[in-house]
Design a protein around this motif. Structure first.
Motif, PDB file in Angstrom:
ATOM      1  N   ALA A  65      13.386  37.330 -19.489  1.00 20.76           N
ATOM      2  CA  ALA A  65      12.397  36.324 -19.101  1.00 20.76           C
ATOM      3  C   ALA A  65      11.463  36.840 -18.015  1.00 20.76           C
ATOM      4  N   VAL A  66      11.999  37.629 -17.082  1.00 19.86           N
ATOM      5  CA  VAL A  66      11.168  38.206 -16.027  1.00 19.86           C
ATOM      6  C   VAL A  66      10.066  39.057 -16.643  1.00 19.86           C
ATOM      7  N   ALA A  96       8.047  31.953 -25.482  1.00 24.57           N
ATOM      8  CA  ALA A  96       9.448  31.606 -25.724  1.00 24.57           C
ATOM      9  C   ALA A  96       9.651  30.127 -25.456  1.00 24.57           C
ATOM     10  N   VAL A  97      10.462  29.499 -26.310  1.00 18.10           N
ATOM     11  CA  VAL A  97      10.724  28.070 -26.158  1.00 18.10           C
ATOM     12  C   VAL A  97      12.213  27.798 -26.322  1.00 18.10           C
ATOM     13  N   VAL A 122       8.774  27.871 -21.962  1.00 13.63           N
ATOM     14  CA  VAL A 122       8.846  26.421 -21.811  1.00 13.63           C
ATOM     15  C   VAL A 122      10.166  25.883 -22.345  1.00 13.63           C
ATOM     16  N   ARG A 123      10.608  24.790 -21.733  1.00 16.09           N
ATOM     17  CA  ARG A 123      11.718  24.017 -22.279  1.00 16.09           C
ATOM     18  C   ARG A 123      11.151  22.678 -22.731  1.00 16.09           C
ATOM     19  N   ILE A 124      11.462  22.300 -23.962  1.00 12.65           N
ATOM     20  CA  ILE A 124      11.041  21.004 -24.461  1.00 12.65           C
ATOM     21  C   ILE A 124      12.235  20.055 -24.440  1.00 12.65           C
ATOM     22  N   GLU A 178       7.218  24.167 -18.129  1.00 14.28           N
ATOM     23  CA  GLU A 178       7.228  25.613 -17.900  1.00 14.28           C
ATOM     24  C   GLU A 178       8.416  25.988 -17.018  1.00 14.28           C
ATOM     25  N   ILE A 179       9.130  27.037 -17.415  1.00 10.99           N
ATOM     26  CA  ILE A 179      10.361  27.452 -16.737  1.00 10.99           C
ATOM     27  C   ILE A 179      10.322  28.951 -16.449  1.00 10.99           C
ATOM     28  N   ALA A 180      11.256  29.397 -15.618  1.00 11.88           N
ATOM     29  CA  ALA A 180      11.304  30.812 -15.240  1.00 11.88           C
ATOM     30  C   ALA A 180      12.244  31.613 -16.121  1.00 11.88           C
TER      31      ALA A 180
END
Length: 336
Positions: A182-183, A118-119, A193-195, A148-150
């Motif tokens: 997301a979990v 997922a982005v 990830v967040r870009i 990378e994010i939660a």
């Protein structure tokens, strides 16, 4: 160009905001991109307007409680029914507009990183200066980091196979459904990830304290609900947030007021924590180059949000105790 992605947008009484959303999709997507709009019982002719714009419309059964999670799942199912070989799906809320260039970068990120499922990018408020409550939202969208994010928000591109593997969103979650999904995506080994790319413009359309109060109350409900689902170790999702709601929203005020007589009013000094907290958050936000207006709005929101948030959490526990179905908590007025 191989047709390998589709779009799901959801809404309820979004009026002109939905039209803006769909027009932004038409402007910024390849012509053949499939778009599904899922409607949750609107009374403002949203479905008619979406069809006039050539979008496939799914109307949810009004006999079952509405949630954003349920709507997104229905949209994904319709997309997959028509295009079973889809690689990716872009979700976007009906009060948002897609920003030019996002789709290409998001697809490239997923295509070049097989472990990423997922982005997301940055959501921006469309009219941050129209009200202090819009400013609060705009600050909220800027909280987070690149890489990378939660968890992610409502505007996200997800690998279709990963989405199917975990069973999609949980229809019962009335808010923070993205955090809950997301979990499970992370638990199956996927990376989120967040870009550093703008993704969408959001129109909060909040102009009153009551609207803000309802929105934060909804968040408190969501904290309690998702903590009930994923609060155990090692995840402990929203457990800390929930503890802070009860501590600052209930325990501290109770001590300050309950011991006021015995301490000749000295215990009331505890209540200074709230304005002091607002000042501290404002100061820290200014250090990050946010404007004074933005920083002040965010400081006030952070300092006083435990009160409506606590009410939302208590509502969740009461609903659970009474075995009531979870129902959405709305803060926007219908655009009829």
């Amino acid at each position: 160009m191989m047709l390998n992605f589709g779009v799901v947008t959801i809404g309820r009484n979004e009026g002109q905001r939905l039209i803006n959303c769909l027009n932004s999709l038409r402007r910024n997507l390849p012509e053949a991109t499939p778009i599904v709009y899922v409607d949750s019982g609107s009374v403002d002719k949203s479905c008619q307007k979406a069809r006039e714009l050539g979008v496939l419309v799914v109307e949810l059964d009004t006999n079952t409680n509405f949630t954003a999670a349920r709507a997104r799942n229905a949209g994904f199912e319709k997309l997959l029914e028509l295009y079973p070989d889809l690689d990716y799906v872009q979700f976007i809320d009906g009060d948002c507009e897609l920003i030019e260039g996002w789709i290409e970068v998001a697809i490239a990120t997923l295509a070049n990183n097989s472990e990423v499922v997922a982005v997301c990018g940055w959501r921006k408020e469309k009219y941050p200066k129209m009200s202090i409550y819009n400013r609060i939202c705009d600050m909220e969208w800027h909280m987070g980091n690149v890489g990378e994010i939660a968890n992610f928000g409502g505007e996200v591109m997800i690998r279709a196979s990963a989405f199917q593997k975990v069973g999609g969103y949980d229809n019962s979650v009335i808010a923070a459904e993205d955090d809950e999904l997301a979990v499970r995506l992370r638990q199956t080994g996927g990376k989120l990830v967040r870009i550093d790319q703008d993704c969408s413009l959001h129109d909060a359309n909040m102009h009153s304290l009551g609207q803000w109060w309802q929105r934060i109350k909804r968040s408190g409900y969501a904290y309690a609900q998702v903590a009930q689902m994923h609060g155990k170790r090692p995840e402990r999702k929203f457990v800390g947030e929930l503890q802070r709601l009860f501590f600052w929203g209930l325990i501290v005020p109770a001590i300050a007021l309950g011991f006021a007589w015995a301490t000749k009013g000295l215990s009331l000094l505890l209540l200074l924590r709230y304005p002091l907290s607002a000042l501290m958050v404002t100061y820290k936000s200014r250090l990050k180059q946010f404007s004074l207006a933005e920083s002040t709005a965010w400081g006030l929101a952070c300092a006083f949000s435990p009160f409506p948030g606590l009410l939302g959490a208590i509502k969740y526990y009461l609903d659970r105790w009474r075995k009531r179905e979870h129902k959405i908590i709305e803060y926007k007025n219908a655009s009829v």
